[in-house]
Design an enzyme around this catalytic site. Structure first.
Site, PDB file in Angstrom:
ATOM      1  N   SER A 162     -98.622 -23.421   0.257  1.00  0.00           N
ATOM      2  CA  SER A 162     -97.411 -24.123   0.699  1.00  0.00           C
ATOM      3  C   SER A 162     -97.349 -25.480   0.025  1.00  0.00           C
ATOM      4  CB  SER A 162     -97.436 -24.325   2.217  1.00  0.00           C
ATOM      5  OG  SER A 162     -96.595 -25.404   2.563  1.00  0.00           O
ATOM      6  N   HIS A 172     -95.142 -20.425  -1.129  1.00  0.00           N
ATOM      7  CA  HIS A 172     -94.507 -20.625   0.183  1.00  0.00           C
ATOM      8  C   HIS A 172     -93.703 -21.925   0.139  1.00  0.00           C
ATOM      9  CE1 HIS A 172     -94.392 -20.096   4.619  1.00  0.00           C
ATOM     10  NE2 HIS A 172     -94.456 -21.421   4.659  1.00  0.00           N
ATOM     11  N   ASP A 196     -91.219 -24.454   2.112  1.00  0.00           N
ATOM     12  CA  ASP A 196     -90.826 -24.845   3.461  1.00  0.00           C
ATOM     13  C   ASP A 196     -89.502 -25.610   3.433  1.00  0.00           C
ATOM     14  OD1 ASP A 196     -93.042 -23.932   5.203  1.00  0.00           O
ATOM     15  OD2 ASP A 196     -94.238 -25.220   3.894  1.00  0.00           O
ATOM     16  N   MET A 230     -86.577 -27.325   5.366  1.00  0.00           N
ATOM     17  CA  MET A 230     -86.360 -27.944   6.691  1.00  0.00           C
ATOM     18  C   MET A 230     -85.072 -28.745   6.654  1.00  0.00           C
ATOM     19  SD  MET A 230     -90.154 -29.335   7.638  1.00  0.00           S
ATOM     20  CE  MET A 230     -91.633 -28.414   7.213  1.00  0.00           C
ATOM     21  N   HIS A 254     -89.693 -20.219   3.829  1.00  0.00           N
ATOM     22  CA  HIS A 254     -89.805 -20.369   5.277  1.00  0.00           C
ATOM     23  C   HIS A 254     -88.687 -21.308   5.721  1.00  0.00           C
ATOM     24  CE1 HIS A 254     -92.588 -21.848   8.788  1.00  0.00           C
ATOM     25  NE2 HIS A 254     -91.502 -21.260   9.226  1.00  0.00           N
ATOM     26  N   MET A 265     -86.930 -23.378   8.166  1.00  0.00           N
ATOM     27  CA  MET A 265     -86.974 -24.097   9.443  1.00  0.00           C
ATOM     28  C   MET A 265     -85.671 -24.874   9.564  1.00  0.00           C
ATOM     29  SD  MET A 265     -90.972 -25.097   9.128  1.00  0.00           S
ATOM     30  CE  MET A 265     -90.933 -24.721   7.381  1.00  0.00           C
ATOM     31  N   MET A 304     -96.315 -18.788  14.026  1.00  0.00           N
ATOM     32  CA  MET A 304     -96.814 -20.093  13.575  1.00  0.00           C
ATOM     33  C   MET A 304     -98.064 -20.496  14.359  1.00  0.00           C
ATOM     34  SD  MET A 304     -94.849 -21.296  11.177  1.00  0.00           S
ATOM     35  CE  MET A 304     -95.390 -23.010  11.167  1.00  0.00           C
ATOM     36  N   GLY A 354     -92.851 -28.106  11.191  1.00  0.00           N
ATOM     37  CA  GLY A 354     -92.262 -29.391  10.822  1.00  0.00           C
ATOM     38  C   GLY A 354     -93.100 -30.214   9.870  1.00  0.00           C
ATOM     39  N   PHE A 355     -94.407 -30.129  10.011  1.00  0.00           N
ATOM     40  CA  PHE A 355     -95.267 -30.984   9.187  1.00  0.00           C
ATOM     41  C   PHE A 355     -96.519 -30.230   8.752  1.00  0.00           C
ATOM     42  CE2 PHE A 355     -92.738 -33.614  11.942  1.00  0.00           C
ATOM     43  CZ  PHE A 355     -92.230 -34.565  11.052  1.00  0.00           C
ATOM     44  N   GLY A 356     -97.007 -30.569   7.555  1.00  0.00           N
ATOM     45  CA  GLY A 356     -98.286 -30.046   7.101  1.00  0.00           C
ATOM     46  C   GLY A 356     -99.420 -30.877   7.691  1.00  0.00           C
ATOM     47  N   GLY A 357    -100.629 -30.381   7.517  1.00  0.00           N
ATOM     48  CA  GLY A 357    -101.807 -31.148   7.880  1.00  0.00           C
ATOM     49  C   GLY A 357    -102.100 -31.216   9.370  1.00  0.00           C
ATOM     50  N   ASP A 374     -99.413 -19.286   9.340  1.00  0.00           N
ATOM     51  CA  ASP A 374     -98.985 -20.540   8.708  1.00  0.00           C
ATOM     52  C   ASP A 374     -99.223 -21.701   9.656  1.00  0.00           C
ATOM     53  OD1 ASP A 374     -97.704 -22.548   7.304  1.00  0.00           O
ATOM     54  OD2 ASP A 374     -95.682 -21.732   7.564  1.00  0.00           O
ATOM     55  N   GLY A 375    -100.029 -22.660   9.187  1.00  0.00           N
ATOM     56  CA  GLY A 375    -100.259 -23.866   9.971  1.00  0.00           C
ATOM     57  C   GLY A 375    -101.731 -24.078  10.238  1.00  0.00           C
ATOM     58  N   SER A 401    -102.142 -28.123   3.076  1.00  0.00           N
ATOM     59  CA  SER A 401    -102.939 -29.314   2.745  1.00  0.00           C
ATOM     60  C   SER A 401    -104.340 -28.964   2.254  1.00  0.00           C
ATOM     61  CB  SER A 401    -102.996 -30.265   3.940  1.00  0.00           C
ATOM     62  OG  SER A 401    -103.322 -29.577   5.111  1.00  0.00           O
TER      63      SER A 401
HETATM   64  C1  DX5 Z   1     -95.351 -26.406   8.666  1.00  0.00           C
HETATM   65  C2  DX5 Z   1     -95.121 -25.518   7.472  1.00  0.00           C
HETATM   66  C3  DX5 Z   1     -96.358 -25.072   6.804  1.00  0.00           C
HETATM   67  C4  DX5 Z   1     -97.224 -26.191   6.301  1.00  0.00           C
HETATM   68  C5  DX5 Z   1     -98.627 -25.728   6.247  1.00  0.00           C
HETATM   69  O1  DX5 Z   1     -94.204 -26.482   9.424  1.00  0.00           O
HETATM   70  O2  DX5 Z   1     -94.400 -24.346   7.829  1.00  0.00           O
HETATM   71  O3  DX5 Z   1     -96.098 -24.125   5.784  1.00  0.00           O
HETATM   72  O4  DX5 Z   1     -96.853 -26.641   5.036  1.00  0.00           O
HETATM   73  O5  DX5 Z   1     -99.423 -26.806   5.897  1.00  0.00           O
HETATM   74  P1  DX5 Z   1    -100.938 -26.894   6.389  1.00  0.00           P
HETATM   75  O6  DX5 Z   1    -101.659 -25.753   5.736  1.00  0.00           O
HETATM   76  O7  DX5 Z   1    -101.371 -28.217   5.939  1.00  0.00           O
HETATM   77  O8  DX5 Z   1    -100.919 -26.740   7.900  1.00  0.00           O
HETATM   78 ZN    ZN Z   2     -94.314 -22.739   6.317  1.00  0.00          ZN
END
Ligand code: DX5
Ligand code: ZN
Length: 221
Positions: free
Chosen positions: A8, A32, A34, A36, A65, A67, A136, A141-144, A174-175, A197
């Site tokens: 991602s 992937h 994302d 949003m 994906h 969102m 999920m 909404g956010f990575g990491g 994912d996540g 991440s």
């Molecule tokens: C979060 C995204 C994910 C995200 C995953 O809302 O849908 O795809 O980028 O990132 P990591 O692997 O850092 O959780």
């Molecule tokens: Zn995603």
């Protein structure tokens, strides 16, 4: 059943998106993306124009994906960008059947994604028309963010429901998927692994992606 790695790019250097995707090229089964809208989730990333621009640099399988509050509205432009698969959040859809029909009309494979709090039941009526299910393991909404291990039983239940159909429906996770959590996801029955991440915040994203890919290649079945 082949296990797929889907890096991602959310936490990649988005100002160098094409280079970042190229860096994981060999190891990525899917890329992937994302999308949003700042409405369905509090973050705002990129949409069809950026996906189309990336497509001009890369022929990979694009796993989008969505969102967003109105995923169906994006389908024509994403199809134009030759996106192979879109995951739409079931919480955003008044009529999932109509959304799946719209994806089919555009020749795009379709998945349904679920927020952690959404029960699996929400997607079960559509399993016979889906290409992918995405429970999920973080709040989208956010990575990491930290992996929500309490979602593993839902992944296992999705695996059982998919197997009962006899159809080849992918089960994506994912996540918070990283070196510590990926095996638990695989054991629960996931077969597509989104890693954000843990790849793009590594010193060398290409090498990190290769390590995940090798791990999946040698994983027990
Ligand atoms: C979060 C995204 C994910 C995200 C995953 O809302 O849908 O795809 O980028 O990132 P990591 O692997 O850092 O959780
Ligand atoms: Zn995603």
């Amino acid at each position: 059943m082949a296990l797929r790695l889907a890096p991602s790019v959310l936490n990649a250097d988005l100002a160098n998106l094409a280079e970042q995707v190229a860096a994981v090229g060999d190891a990525a089964d899917w890329v992937h993306l994302d999308v949003m809208d700042g409405h369905f989730v509090p973050n705002l990333t990129f949409g069809p124009p950026v996906v189309a621009a990336l497509r001009r640099h890369n022929d990979a399988f694009f796993d989008c994906h969505l969102m967003v509050s109105d995923p169906v509205a994006l389908l024509p432009a994403l199809a134009e960008a030759r996106v192979q698969l879109v995951s739409m959040h079931v919480e955003a859809l008044d009529d999932p059947g109509r959304a799946l029909a719209a994806a089919a009309d555009h020749d795009v494979r379709a998945g349904l994604a679920l927020r952690p709090r959404t029960p699996l039941d929400a997607v079960l009526p559509w399993l016979d028309r889906l290409d992918l299910v995405l429970p999920m393991t973080v709040e989208p909404g956010f990575g990491g963010q930290a992996f929500m291990a309490d979602q593993l039983p839902k992944i296992a239940a999705a695996r059982r429901a998919i197997d009962a159909t006899g159809r080849a429906v992918a089960l994506e996770v994912d996540g918070g998927v990283n070196a510590e959590t990926i095996d638990a996801c695989r054991r629960a029955g996931a077969d597509v692994f989104v890693v954000g991440s843990a790849i793009f915040e590594a010193e060398d994203p290409g090498a990190a992606a290769k390590r995940f890919k090798e791990r999946l290649r040698h994983a027990p079945r």
